[in-house]
Scaffold this motif. Structure first.
Motif: not given
Length: 482
Positions: A307-319, A383-399
């Motif tokens: 729910g937090l991720s869904e809410l954050a996606m309604k904002s823009t970079p820089g909040a 050059r490349r970053i592996f992102l681990l943990g359940p939170a890595a699946e959140l759209p706001a993290v990936q964006a």
């Protein structure tokens, strides 16, 4: 060629994977929780190591290991098993970040002179979790047990020793040894003087063997590889190499990368570990990662991080100008143990739930980007970053992550990478023993299935967010990274 098994003995369970030696394909899996009852009169951080063997036996039930030719063992790091002169446990194993040892950690820093002295000696500064600190706690609080302690093992050392039938020779690997606080990844040798400083006397330490060496063979002819700690096994299972970093999103965060040499860090921010291949794994940790998101979700009355991720996606970079310094529990990187979180940029137009949600994600990721920059500042290529943990699946993290980290981000599909890494080590040792693999080159297994995210057109916006975060951090905590 055959099949091998990898065993992951975590703090809570044993997981076993059986893999094809050529491709790494997982053929069978087993799982069992550790018995949960602490020993009589003990504490939650006191665990009878026999519990690990019991869950191992349960996880391997039903013929899981039938046809297996070699086993690799990975296990929780920092678990200290003190043995007497006969090889029996003096007391239950001390595991995890034992809060009882916090005073002992400060005690050891003072005893050697400074944090810098420890960083120079063994590549890390004593913390509550490390075996060297637990030795000091033992000497101060259980002096009779300390006097009886004649040998020291960690969890994966002990399990390997048990599988081999408790031979006279006890072994460990560079990865496990590098987290003890009494072995230096820079020099590749033990510091027995630091064991004596902590425990009050010398103790037998396991032989450090090479990444592709075998610890031994069971009476049934099953080869057991060197074993390693869970961090090193996970990196090996993921297949990371030079140019790769791993960002792990737990309640706290960690950033590690493969590097050809050990990094002695006078500030103590970098813990200089060794990996499971002969290279090095410098690690930088942050005190606040997903706990920042959970705290924000609670503040906003949201039930979960989705729910937090869904809410954050309604904002823009820089909040909309909101910046959150996420130092809610103090911070390790930068070293601000008594700091609190800071929220700035409040204006009428920015005071909306979606902007605070976005600021929480950006603050968490900027804090981890600061940790990445500590490594980059020491010449570590990323050059490349592996992102681990359940939170890595959140759209706001990936964006936000690719543009804030300034690199390609890889989100691997969930898998038992620690156990897979242990199995890969077993396949390597088996191949070397048969003369079919080079002791300097591990088997080339299939890479992790993953989602790949590029910074793309968002890179400029991400760098602007980083600059805004850095400006607020410098204003609030001037010189924190000096």
């Amino acid at each position: 060629m055959g099949i091998v098994a990898g065993l992951d003995s975590s703090p809570d369970f044993t997981r076993i994977v059986v893999c094809d030696t050529d491709t790494g394909a997982v053929l069978r899996q087993g799982y069992a929780p550790h018995p949960v009852d602490p020993p009589e009169g003990g504490r939650p951080s006191d665990i009878d190591p026999q519990a690990w063997l019991l869950s191992l036996g349960e996880a391997a039930g039903g013929g899981l290991l039938e046809g297996v030719q070699a086993i690799g063992v990975s296990a929780q790091q920092h678990a200290l098993i003190p043995l007497d002169a006969h090889g029996n446990t003096v007391r239950p194993a001390l595991v995890g970040g034992d809060r009882r040892a916090q005073v002992a950690a400060a005690d050891l820093v003072d005893a050697l002179g400074s944090r810098e002295a420890w960083a120079h000696a063994v590549g890390c500064v004593p913390g509550a979790a490390q075996p060297v600190t637990k030795l000091r706690w033992l000497a101060r609080n259980e002096p009779e047990n300390a006097r009886r302690t004649a040998a020291l093992l960690q969890a994966h050392d002990w399990l390997v020793w048990q599988l081999l039938g408790r031979p006279a020779r006890r072994t460990t690997d560079r990865g496990g040894a590098s987290g003890t606080g009494y072995w230096s990844a820079t020099t590749g040798v033990y510091r027995p003087d630091l064991v004596e400083l902590a425990l009050g006397h010398q103790a037998m330490l396991p032989e450090v063997i090479g990444p592709s060496e075998a610890a031994g063979t069971t009476p049934e002819g099953l080869l057991i590889s060197a074993g390693t700690g869970e961090t090193m096994a996970a990196a090996f299972g993921l297949g990371i190499g030079l140019g790769d970093a791993v960002v792990s999103l737990g309640a706290s965060g960690s950033v590690m990368a493969v590097h050809p040499e050990a990094l002695a860090d006078q500030s103590g921010m970098i813990t200089s570990l060794a990996d499971a291949t002969g290279m090095h794994l410098p690690v930088v940790t942050t005190q606040n990662a997903v706990r920042t998101l959970r705290g924000t979700a609670e503040l906003l009355g949201l039930p979960d991080l989705e729910g937090l991720s869904e809410l954050a996606m309604k904002s823009t970079p820089g909040a909309h100008g909101l910046v959150l310094l996420p130092y809610l529990e103090g911070e390790r990187t930068p070293n601000l143990p008594h700091a609190a979180g800071t929220l700035t940029g409040l204006r009428r137009e920015s005071m909306k739930p979606e902007h605070l949600a976005r600021a929480a994600f950006e603050g968490m990721l900027c804090g981890l980007a600061d940790a990445l920059d500590v490594l980059r500042g020491r010449g570590v290529e990323v050059r490349r970053i592996f992102l681990l943990g359940p939170a890595a699946e959140l759209p706001a993290v990936q964006a936000a992550a690719p543009s804030l980290f300034g690199a390609q981000v890889v989100v691997p599909q969930p898998a038992d990478y620690t156990a897979i890494g242990a199995a890969r080590q077993a396949a390597w040792a088996l191949g070397v023993s048969r003369g079919t693999l080079d002791p300097r080159t591990p088997p080339a297994w299939q890479g992790a299935a993953a989602q790949v995210l590029e910074p793309g057109e968002e890179l400029a916006a991400g760098q602007a967010v980083r600059q805004q975060f850095t400006a607020v951090r410098e204003q609030t905590h001037p010189g924190a990274f000096q």
